[in-house]
Design a protein around this motif. Structure first.
Motif, PDB file in Angstrom:
ATOM      1  N   PRO A  89      57.424  43.706 105.069  1.00  0.00           N
ATOM      2  CA  PRO A  89      58.107  42.963 106.134  1.00  0.00           C
ATOM      3  C   PRO A  89      57.198  42.677 107.333  1.00  0.00           C
TER       4      PRO A  89
ATOM      5  N   SER B 236      56.132  38.937 108.526  1.00  0.00           N
ATOM      6  CA  SER B 236      56.334  38.524 109.911  1.00  0.00           C
ATOM      7  C   SER B 236      55.045  37.967 110.521  1.00  0.00           C
TER       8      SER B 236
ATOM      9  N   ARG C 163      55.104  28.476 108.796  1.00  0.00           N
ATOM     10  CA  ARG C 163      56.532  28.163 108.902  1.00  0.00           C
ATOM     11  C   ARG C 163      56.806  26.740 108.455  1.00  0.00           C
TER      12      ARG C 163
ATOM     13  N   ARG D 138      62.237  36.737  99.551  1.00  0.00           N
ATOM     14  CA  ARG D 138      63.332  36.978 100.519  1.00  0.00           C
ATOM     15  C   ARG D 138      62.768  37.438 101.866  1.00  0.00           C
ATOM     16  N   LEU D 139      61.772  38.334 101.826  1.00  0.00           N
ATOM     17  CA  LEU D 139      61.186  38.822 103.072  1.00  0.00           C
ATOM     18  C   LEU D 139      60.473  37.706 103.831  1.00  0.00           C
TER      19      LEU D 139
ATOM     20  N   ASP E 171      61.165  34.509 103.617  1.00  0.00           N
ATOM     21  CA  ASP E 171      62.208  33.608 104.094  1.00  0.00           C
ATOM     22  C   ASP E 171      62.860  34.166 105.358  1.00  0.00           C
ATOM     23  N   GLN E 172      63.162  35.448 105.334  1.00  0.00           N
ATOM     24  CA  GLN E 172      63.786  36.067 106.499  1.00  0.00           C
ATOM     25  C   GLN E 172      62.842  36.054 107.700  1.00  0.00           C
ATOM     26  N   ALA E 173      61.570  36.319 107.468  1.00  0.00           N
ATOM     27  CA  ALA E 173      60.586  36.293 108.561  1.00  0.00           C
ATOM     28  C   ALA E 173      60.478  34.890 109.153  1.00  0.00           C
TER      29      ALA E 173
ATOM     30  N   LYS F  81      62.849  32.587 109.157  1.00  0.00           N
ATOM     31  CA  LYS F  81      64.090  32.310 109.879  1.00  0.00           C
ATOM     32  C   LYS F  81      64.197  33.105 111.169  1.00  0.00           C
ATOM     33  N   ASN F  82      63.609  34.290 111.197  1.00  0.00           N
ATOM     34  CA  ASN F  82      63.689  35.151 112.376  1.00  0.00           C
ATOM     35  C   ASN F  82      62.714  34.767 113.476  1.00  0.00           C
TER      36      ASN F  82
END
Length: 104
Positions: free
Chosen positions: A49, A53, A62, A87-88, A90-92, A94-95
């Motif tokens: 993660p 990030s 991005r 998934r990680l 994608d989440q990074a 989006k965050n």
């Protein structure tokens, strides 16, 4: 292809300039490198993660994810490790505070 404008022109999406596509290919190389390091066991448990990030702190990464993240998710289907890293990432993406809005 990422350094050869003539080749990039052949593969670039119709709605994207060659320079932008070349930049996105370079972002893809970075993301692939992280994925390979993870698959080979060079990313310690729990650190993915953080690395995701860091990768998504880059604007070009991005932008790559905005355009091609869905394709990467489809490619990962059925591979548990690839699905997890996707998934990680994608989440990074989006965050991140400067994440692009979802397409309408």
């Amino acid at each position: 292809m990422s350094t050869n404008p003539g080749l990039a022109k052949l593969w670039a999406p119709e709605d994207m300039g060659v320079e932008e596509y070349t930049q996105l290919l370079n972002a893809n190389q970075l993301i692939c490198s992280l994925s390979l390091r993870d698959r080979l066991g060079f990313v310690r448990d729990g650190h993915l993660p953080f690395f995701a990030s860091m990768v998504m702190s880059s604007d070009v990464c991005r932008r790559y994810w905005y355009h091609f993240g869905d394709l990467r998710a489809r490619e990962a289907e059925g591979d548990e490790r690839a699905e997890h890293s996707t998934r990680l990432l994608d989440q990074a993406a989006k965050n991140h505070p400067h994440a692009q809005p979802a397409a309408a």
